[in-house]
Design an enzyme around this catalytic site. Structure first.
Site, PDB file in Angstrom:
ATOM      1  N   LYS A 212      -0.662   2.527 -13.786  1.00 15.30           N
ATOM      2  CA  LYS A 212      -1.540   1.540 -14.412  1.00 15.30           C
ATOM      3  C   LYS A 212      -1.023   0.106 -14.333  1.00 15.30           C
ATOM      4  CE  LYS A 212      -3.520   5.130 -17.199  1.00 15.30           C
ATOM      5  NZ  LYS A 212      -2.525   6.163 -17.488  1.00 15.30           N
TER       6      LYS A 212
ATOM      7  N   ASP B 250      -8.156  17.078 -16.137  1.00 18.47           N
ATOM      8  CA  ASP B 250      -9.340  16.324 -16.558  1.00 18.47           C
ATOM      9  C   ASP B 250     -10.023  15.589 -15.413  1.00 18.47           C
ATOM     10  OD1 ASP B 250      -7.309  14.520 -16.130  1.00 18.47           O
ATOM     11  OD2 ASP B 250      -7.869  13.224 -17.788  1.00 18.47           O
TER      12      ASP B 250
ATOM     13  N   ASP C 213     -12.375  10.912 -12.526  1.00 16.76           N
ATOM     14  CA  ASP C 213     -11.600  11.204 -13.724  1.00 16.76           C
ATOM     15  C   ASP C 213     -12.636  11.138 -14.836  1.00 16.76           C
ATOM     16  OD1 ASP C 213     -10.490  10.233 -16.214  1.00 16.76           O
ATOM     17  OD2 ASP C 213      -8.613   9.991 -15.158  1.00 16.76           O
TER      18      ASP C 213
HETATM   19  N1  GDD Z   1       0.505  20.163 -21.371  1.00 15.24           N
HETATM   20  C1  GDD Z   1       0.399  18.850 -21.456  1.00 15.24           C
HETATM   21  N2  GDD Z   1       1.218  18.173 -22.336  1.00 15.24           N
HETATM   22  N3  GDD Z   1      -0.517  18.189 -20.689  1.00 15.24           N
HETATM   23  C2  GDD Z   1      -0.593  16.855 -20.817  1.00 15.24           C
HETATM   24  C3  GDD Z   1       0.202  16.107 -21.715  1.00 15.24           C
HETATM   25  C4  GDD Z   1       1.177  16.825 -22.508  1.00 15.24           C
HETATM   26  O1  GDD Z   1       1.934  16.257 -23.307  1.00 15.24           O
HETATM   27  N4  GDD Z   1      -0.131  14.785 -21.618  1.00 15.24           N
HETATM   28  C5  GDD Z   1      -1.109  14.713 -20.709  1.00 15.24           C
HETATM   29  N5  GDD Z   1      -1.414  15.954 -20.223  1.00 15.24           N
HETATM   30  C6  GDD Z   1      -2.421  16.268 -19.210  1.00 15.24           C
HETATM   31  C7  GDD Z   1      -3.803  15.728 -19.580  1.00 15.24           C
HETATM   32  O2  GDD Z   1      -4.554  16.716 -20.245  1.00 15.24           O
HETATM   33  C8  GDD Z   1      -4.401  15.414 -18.220  1.00 15.24           C
HETATM   34  O3  GDD Z   1      -5.041  16.546 -17.661  1.00 15.24           O
HETATM   35  C9  GDD Z   1      -3.207  15.055 -17.345  1.00 15.24           C
HETATM   36  O4  GDD Z   1      -2.058  15.594 -18.029  1.00 15.24           O
HETATM   37  C10 GDD Z   1      -3.039  13.533 -17.152  1.00 15.24           C
HETATM   38  O5  GDD Z   1      -2.946  12.903 -18.419  1.00 15.24           O
HETATM   39  P1  GDD Z   1      -3.949  11.743 -18.883  1.00 15.24           P
HETATM   40  O6  GDD Z   1      -3.559  11.358 -20.250  1.00 15.24           O
HETATM   41  O7  GDD Z   1      -5.355  12.157 -18.642  1.00 15.24           O
HETATM   42  O8  GDD Z   1      -3.519  10.582 -17.917  1.00 15.24           O
HETATM   43  P2  GDD Z   1      -4.418   9.414 -17.298  1.00 15.24           P
HETATM   44  O9  GDD Z   1      -5.786   9.874 -17.014  1.00 15.24           O
HETATM   45  O10 GDD Z   1      -4.274   8.224 -18.168  1.00 15.24           O
HETATM   46  O11 GDD Z   1      -3.651   9.109 -15.922  1.00 15.24           O
HETATM   47  C11 GDD Z   1      -3.313  10.166 -15.030  1.00 15.24           C
HETATM   48  O12 GDD Z   1      -4.421  10.541 -14.235  1.00 15.24           O
HETATM   49  C12 GDD Z   1      -4.899   9.536 -13.303  1.00 15.24           C
HETATM   50  C13 GDD Z   1      -6.007  10.158 -12.483  1.00 15.24           C
HETATM   51  O13 GDD Z   1      -7.031  10.563 -13.273  1.00 15.24           O
HETATM   52  C14 GDD Z   1      -2.153   9.693 -14.162  1.00 15.24           C
HETATM   53  O14 GDD Z   1      -1.673  10.819 -13.442  1.00 15.24           O
HETATM   54  C15 GDD Z   1      -2.583   8.592 -13.207  1.00 15.24           C
HETATM   55  O15 GDD Z   1      -1.501   8.240 -12.339  1.00 15.24           O
HETATM   56  C16 GDD Z   1      -3.754   9.069 -12.375  1.00 15.24           C
HETATM   57  O16 GDD Z   1      -4.216   8.023 -11.522  1.00 15.24           O
HETATM   58 MG    MG Z   2      -6.926  11.487 -17.393  1.00 15.97          MG
END
Ligand code: GDD
Ligand code: MG
Length: 362
Positions: A160, A109, A219
């Site tokens: 976070k 994403d 993001d």
């Molecule tokens: N297959 C699968 N299964 N993918 C998953 C799952 C799951 O259960 N949970 C999350 N994802 C995928 C999401 O689709 C996304 O592409 C990615 O893993 C990260 O999950 P998010 O839920 O979007 O996390 P975030 O945005 O709160 O935080 C993450 O991204 C930040 C940067 O954008 C973390 O990695 C942070 O450390 C990072 O800074």
């Molecule tokens: Mg994300």
């Protein structure tokens, strides 16, 4: 080199548009985010991409028929009703990835203009189990943050953190190079988080490294971020074509029009306006700072500013939509209706009266 793209999860903060499509299929300047990622992988000579999905996302992606850009694509699906988090899918894909070489893991994403070859080179130069792409941002509290020691070793990783506790502005950009040694850190068949469980463990062992990069990065977790990335790309990266005008139509750049767009006489479109495939604009319409998804119809004398309108919506005559309003797919707005100040309308709703305060219409 292979790449695993994490693509589960629907993104609640992008409602109502995420009610009907996963984040990786959001159109960024008329091209699904996943297609931008495929193109960047291909450009970096990556040959194979494994999509870590859930069933729903897999079906959506297949339906979209995104050009594969020469990549070999496979799917690795989380068990039904049991999301595996961010590390679980890595373990699940162990056989597909293999033990021969380091591999890339990407949060699906994010939009990141990063050179994958440079980060893998940095990874190979160290005795690293994981190398994280790090990016500087103003407000790191929404992300994972890392503190660097000498030689780019990461000495702390916190997911976070509260704003007071964070002493760094370097955040996890969601792009990693992992060595096959990672597999033994992740238990099988469980929901495991790279950020909460695996990275802190690697920090303790001195096996986690960072690679700082400055390129364009966002993001698309929130509506505001989504609009921003579209704007930046329009302004700096999307070639402006000569638009056929006449009949009093005015196009103010930058704009992007997909195929099949039609614009009625005396309408003024732009700046910062993206019109998706087969969008139909009536006469005397004014649109600026907005993204209109495919097949939506905007009728005569309407004005739209700072809004996102989903697919196949029908907007009546003499409407006014502004102030960060977001309309889901298939929404219908009756003639003469005004929506101001961030009105959110869920998919397929019909709105017959003006809404002048922030409000969610379910
Ligand atoms: N297959 C699968 N299964 N993918 C998953 C799952 C799951 O259960 N949970 C999350 N994802 C995928 C999401 O689709 C996304 O592409 C990615 O893993 C990260 O999950 P998010 O839920 O979007 O996390 P975030 O945005 O709160 O935080 C993450 O991204 C930040 C940067 O954008 C973390 O990695 C942070 O450390 C990072 O800074
Ligand atoms: Mg994300």
């Amino acid at each position: 080199m292979k790449a695993l793209i994490l693509a589960g999860g629907f993104g609640t903060r992008l409602r109502p548009l995420s009610c009907t499509r996963p984040k990786i299929l959001f159109p960024i300047v008329n091209k699904p985010l996943l297609q931008w990622t495929f193109e960047r992988l291909a450009k970096n000579k990556i040959e194979e991409a494994i999509l870590a999905v859930n069933l729903q996302t897999e079906l959506f992606i297949k339906q979209h028929r995104i050009p594969k850009c020469g990549l070999h694509i496979t799917y690795s699906r989380d068990p039904l009703k049991k999301p595996l988090g961010t590390a679980g899918p890595v373990k699940k894909a162990e056989k597909l990835i293999g033990h021969n070489a380091p591999f890339l893991v990407l949060n699906g994403d994010i939009f990141a203009d990063i050179n994958y070859r440079k980060i893998s080179k940095a990874h190979k130069e160290k005795d690293a189990v994981a190398t994280i792409a790090l990016h500087r941002v103003e407000d790191p509290s929404r992300y994972g943050v890392a503190e660097l020691a000498g030689e780019n070793r990461i000495k702390s990783f916190v997911e976070k953190p509260s704003p007071e506790t964070s002493s760094t502005d370097l955040i996890n950009a969601g792009v990693y190079v992992l060595s096959p040694a990672i597999f033994k850190y992740i238990p099988k068949g469980q929901e495991v988080s790279l950020e909460h469980e695996i990275f802190p463990k690697l920090v303790k062992e001195g096996k986690l490294y960072g690679y700082v990069f400055d390129g364009l990065w966002t993001d698309i977790g929130e509506i505001e971020d989504y609009l921003t990335i579209n704007k930046i790309l329009l302004k700096h990266f999307v070639k402006q074509h000569k638009h056929k005008t006449g009949r009093g139509i005015r196009v103010r750049e930058p704009v992007a029009f997909d195929t099949g767009v039609s614009i009625g006489e005396k309408s003024i479109i732009g700046p910062y306006t993206i019109l998706g495939q087969d969008v139909t604009i009536g006469k005397n319409v004014r649109i600026q700072n907005s993204v209109i998804f495919a097949r939506t119809i905007i009728s005569d004398f309407s004005s739209i500013n700072g809004a996102i309108i989903g697919e196949s919506a029908v907007i009546g005559k003499k409407t006014r939509i502004e102030g960060g309003s977001v309309l889901g797919d298939h929404v219908k707005i009756k003639d003469n209706v005004s929506l101001t100040k961030g009105v959110i309308i869920c998919p397929a709703k019909e709105v017959t009266e003006s809404v002048l305060t922030s409000k969610i219409i379910i």
